[in-house]
Each structure stands twice: as structure tokens, then as C-alpha cells.
Design a protein around this motif. Structure first.
Motif, short mmCIF file in Angstrom:
data_model
loop_
_atom_site.label_atom_id
_atom_site.label_comp_id
_atom_site.label_asym_id
_atom_site.label_seq_id
_atom_site.Cartn_x
_atom_site.Cartn_y
_atom_site.Cartn_z
N UNK A 55 0.82 -1.20 0.00
CA UNK A 55 0.00 0.00 0.00
C UNK A 55 0.86 1.27 0.00
N UNK A 56 1.89 1.27 0.83
CA UNK A 56 2.77 2.43 0.85
C UNK A 56 3.51 2.59 -0.47
N UNK A 57 3.93 1.48 -1.04
CA UNK A 57 4.61 1.56 -2.34
C UNK A 57 3.70 2.20 -3.38
N UNK A 58 2.46 1.78 -3.42
CA UNK A 58 1.50 2.36 -4.37
C UNK A 58 1.34 3.86 -4.10
N UNK A 59 1.27 4.23 -2.84
CA UNK A 59 1.15 5.65 -2.49
C UNK A 59 2.37 6.44 -2.95
N UNK A 60 3.55 5.86 -2.80
CA UNK A 60 4.77 6.54 -3.24
C UNK A 60 4.79 6.73 -4.75
N UNK A 61 4.31 5.73 -5.45
CA UNK A 61 4.22 5.83 -6.91
C UNK A 61 3.23 6.93 -7.29
N UNK A 62 2.12 6.96 -6.61
CA UNK A 62 1.12 8.00 -6.89
C UNK A 62 1.69 9.39 -6.60
N UNK A 63 2.41 9.51 -5.50
CA UNK A 63 2.98 10.81 -5.16
C UNK A 63 3.99 11.27 -6.21
N UNK A 64 4.83 10.36 -6.65
CA UNK A 64 5.80 10.71 -7.69
C UNK A 64 5.08 11.17 -8.96
N UNK A 65 3.96 10.53 -9.23
CA UNK A 65 3.18 10.90 -10.42
C UNK A 65 2.59 12.29 -10.28
N UNK A 66 2.04 12.59 -9.12
CA UNK A 66 1.47 13.92 -8.87
C UNK A 66 2.55 15.00 -9.00
N UNK A 67 3.72 14.71 -8.46
CA UNK A 67 4.82 15.69 -8.56
C UNK A 67 5.20 15.95 -10.01
N UNK A 68 5.31 14.88 -10.77
CA UNK A 68 5.69 15.05 -12.17
C UNK A 68 4.60 15.81 -12.92
N UNK A 69 3.36 15.47 -12.67
CA UNK A 69 2.25 16.19 -13.30
C UNK A 69 2.31 17.68 -12.95
N UNK A 70 2.53 17.98 -11.67
CA UNK A 70 2.61 19.38 -11.25
C UNK A 70 3.68 20.14 -12.00
N UNK A 71 4.84 19.51 -12.16
CA UNK A 71 5.94 20.17 -12.88
C UNK A 71 5.55 20.44 -14.33
N UNK A 72 4.87 19.49 -14.93
CA UNK A 72 4.45 19.66 -16.33
C UNK A 72 3.44 20.78 -16.46
N UNK A 73 2.51 20.84 -15.54
CA UNK A 73 1.47 21.87 -15.63
C UNK A 73 2.09 23.25 -15.44
N UNK A 74 2.97 23.37 -14.46
CA UNK A 74 3.68 24.63 -14.25
C UNK A 74 4.39 25.08 -15.51
N UNK A 75 5.14 24.15 -16.08
CA UNK A 75 5.92 24.49 -17.27
C UNK A 75 5.02 24.93 -18.42
N UNK A 76 3.92 24.22 -18.60
CA UNK A 76 3.02 24.55 -19.71
C UNK A 76 2.40 25.92 -19.51
#
Lengths: 205, 205
Positions: A55-76
DNA sequence: ACCTGAACACCGTTCAAGT
DNA sequence: ACCTGAACACCGTTCAAGT
């Protein structure tokens, strides 16, 4: 005599992200602790030195995804001074990201997923939308406007990933239609406010 | 000598819906074949006489949910002759339904769920939105408008179920804001078409 | 024709024993 | 201090044997 570390939390999360995208979350191949362990070169029990449980592993994967998405949105959004164009760019960036990482995106936006994502990651991912919404709709409506845009965007992309648009037609055009409609609606909110009311508000109950 | 039937497909699906809502899809309690079997009074292997496997059971539960949602949306929209009020009523009905059956609603709208829902159930569930969208935005924009509304509505409700609105503020107000914004935007589309253009369309690209 | 106990493969997780 | 094999509980699913 300590044995050397043969893997790391980051390596485990990276392997997990990769497996999630290629094998899915649950299926018969799926994101299993065994598969992650194979990828990083240890036996499954060793993962529990780095990660509390699956469960924690899945949460960490989700968090990494949210961070990457945030960076992309900022850049765009950063590239576009006009808020209407910035909103369009941000929306298209989110859709592109979802197409690159459909499973991870789906995971993050799964209604009952109950990952508890890091508030900081989430704040970062929504900052650009909120800023643009404030510019479009005015400070008084910024939060409502941001929620309207975010809901539409997540909903559209989620439905597209689910294959929920089954009635034919041009999905790209529907996406651009949505951008234009929302931009128009939010801009009008601001005009209403500044003293040129238009009879667009629906009677509420 | 044939033994009497001790359960039925419908009983299994009903028990499944109930378990899904009370115990969740996967958790430690979760929707397990064992738990369903206990509920309907047989042993787990007997379920496989009525249902191909757990995956099919989940799909049947999802389909029943979509059908019920469709009926609710129809009923809500049918009571309102004015399309703007009808859209508001439909949106509120969807939100109410999601609150009644949060897990099932979440399941149906989970991006990667890969249930393949009955096209007929889906058509029924989207009919009212499409009809109202056509009335609001005109036939030419009906499909795009329906997709915009549906995306917003699913997105909003999904986010609400996920607890994704973390910045405080009044979520009810944000929902009504969204209804009013979309109604306004789609109505304007129609006005544009009928020869009174307003400079609301965002430049595309 | 339906139901069942027994069995199988698989998975997450724990833990004592190794280094 | 980290790694591992062995073991445990649990789950979906199959199947031969019962009625």
C-alpha cells in the motif's frame, strides 16, 4: 557483519512506476512485490526494509506521479502570459501526461483509491490552475473556478482513458470545445462582477 | 438426483453490491468470493455456477449501478421542462447518487477499471444529458456539450468522493458555480450560432 | 444439475537464521 | 545492518465426488 545495500527506496519506486505502467495495478501480471523485487534484484522480503507494505509503495508511486504532473502543468502554463491561452496550454499538458502514463494517472484520480497523497505535492499540482482561475474569474471566484476547471479536466481525461466516449465524434474537438466553453464561462463571471451582468446564471433550485 | 438451487445470479449480484459498499472493493474485508458466498448461503465454489469469475461479478455490479444511475438521471431531468433547470436537477441527482453509493460510483468511473459495461446501460445513462445538451447548445454542438457537462460532473463528484477538495471553501457552492458556469457557457454557444457572437472563444493553439 | 471439500497456484507479509 | 528461505494466512479457482 553488515551486508551491503543492494537496492534503494528510489529504485523500488522507479521499478514500481515502470511495472505499474506496463503490467497494470492488479491484473495477472500486475504490480506485485515479487515483480518489483525481481526488477531491483532482491528477494521480496527485502522490500520491507525500504517500504512499509505494498500500500505504501503504491502511495509513493502516486505521489511521484502527482509531482511530475505538477511540474508539467507549471511548465506549460508558465509559457503563456494570457490566462486564456495559459489555461488551454495547461489542459493540453495534463491530457498529454495522462496519455503518457495512463495507468499512473488513472491511479491518482481513482475515486476510492485512498492513497493519502502528500498535501505539498497536491498543492504544487494545483497552484497553476488556481492562479489562472483567479486571473480569469477574479479573486472572489478563484477557488470555485479552479474547481470547475479541474473537475472538467480530470473528468474528461479520465473518461477518455476509460474509453467512455463511445458515441463517435471527434474527441479532440470535444476537448477544445470544453476548453473554450470553460474559458468563456469563467471570463463571463468576471464581467458580471464588473457591472455588465448577463442572464446566464441558472436559477438554483 | 438434482439438488435444489440454493441461490441465484441476482442474489449474488445484490450481495456483491452490498458488500462492495460496506466493505470496499479490495481491502482486508473487501469484496471476496468467500464473503459473497457466505451472504448468499453457499460455499465459494458454487458461485462459479452462476458467474464466470470475480471479474464478471464486479462487472455485473457495475452494470447494475449504471442502470440505477440512468434511471435516477432520467427521473430528475424529466421533471423539469426548462433545459437549464433540467441540467441542474440532473447534476444534483448524480451527486446524490454518488453519495448514496460512493464505492459503486467510484468503481464505475475508475479510469483503468476495464469493466466492459453494457452499451445499452451506458446509452440509457447518457441519454438525458445528451438531450438537454442539444436543447442548450443546439444540435450541432450537442455531443461536444454533453461531453463537457459529463466530464465536469464525473470529475467533480469523483474528486469529492476522493476528498480531493482540500482547500476549504464551500464545496456545495463550487458545485452550483459549476452548474451555472456550464449552463451559461453552453447557452452562449447557441447564441453565438444564432448570430450574436460574443468574444468568448479562446484562441486554439 | 447443483453443491461441496480438498487441493493448487499465487500473493502479501513475518521472522528466525545467515552474513 | 541488510538479506534470505521458509512459513503463514488468505484468496481465486478447479475438480472429482457426492446427492
Amino acid at each position: 557483519m553488515p551486508t551491503p545495500e543492494r537496492t534503494s527506496r528510489d529504485a523500488i519506486v522507479d521499478a514500481g512506476r515502470d511495472l505499474l505502467e506496463t503490467q497494470g495495478l492488479e491484473g495477472l501480471r500486475g504490480l506485485t512485490m515479487q515483480a518489483v523485487a525481481d526488477r531491483v534484484g532482491v528477494r521480496a522480503p527485502s522490500l520491507y526494509k525500504r517500504v512499509r507494505n505494498r500500500r505504501e509503495l503504491v502511495a509513493l508511486i502516486a505521489d511521484a506521479t502527482v509531482r511530475e504532473l505538477g511540474a508539467r502543468l507549471d511548465a506549460a502554463a508558465a509559457g503563456e502570459p494570457d490566462p486564456r491561452r495559459a489555461l488551454a496550454a495547461l489542459a493540453r499538458a495534463a491530457r498529454s501526461f495522462a496519455r503518457e502514463r495512463p495507468v499512473a494517472f488513472g491511479l491518482v484520480f481513482t475515486p476510492g483509491a485512498d492513497l493519502d497523497l502528500d498535501p505539498e505535492s497536491l498543492a504544487r499540482a494545483s497552484a497553476a490552475v488556481i492562479r489562472i482561475a483567479a486571473e480569469l474569474a477574479g479573486d472572489d471566484h478563484a477557488l470555485d473556478a479552479a474547481r470547475t476547471v479541474t473537475a472538467w479536466l480530470n473528468g474528461f481525461v479520465g473518461m477518455e482513458l476509460s474509453g467512455a466516449f463511445r458515441l463517435g465524434g471527434d474527441v479532440d474537438r470535444a476537448f477544445e470545445f470544453g476548453i473554450a466553453s470553460l474559458t468563456g464561462a469563467l471570463t463571463l463571471r468576471r464581467r458580471e462582477e464588473s457591472g455588465a451582468p448577463l442572464a446566464i446564471s441558472v436559477s438554483e433550485h
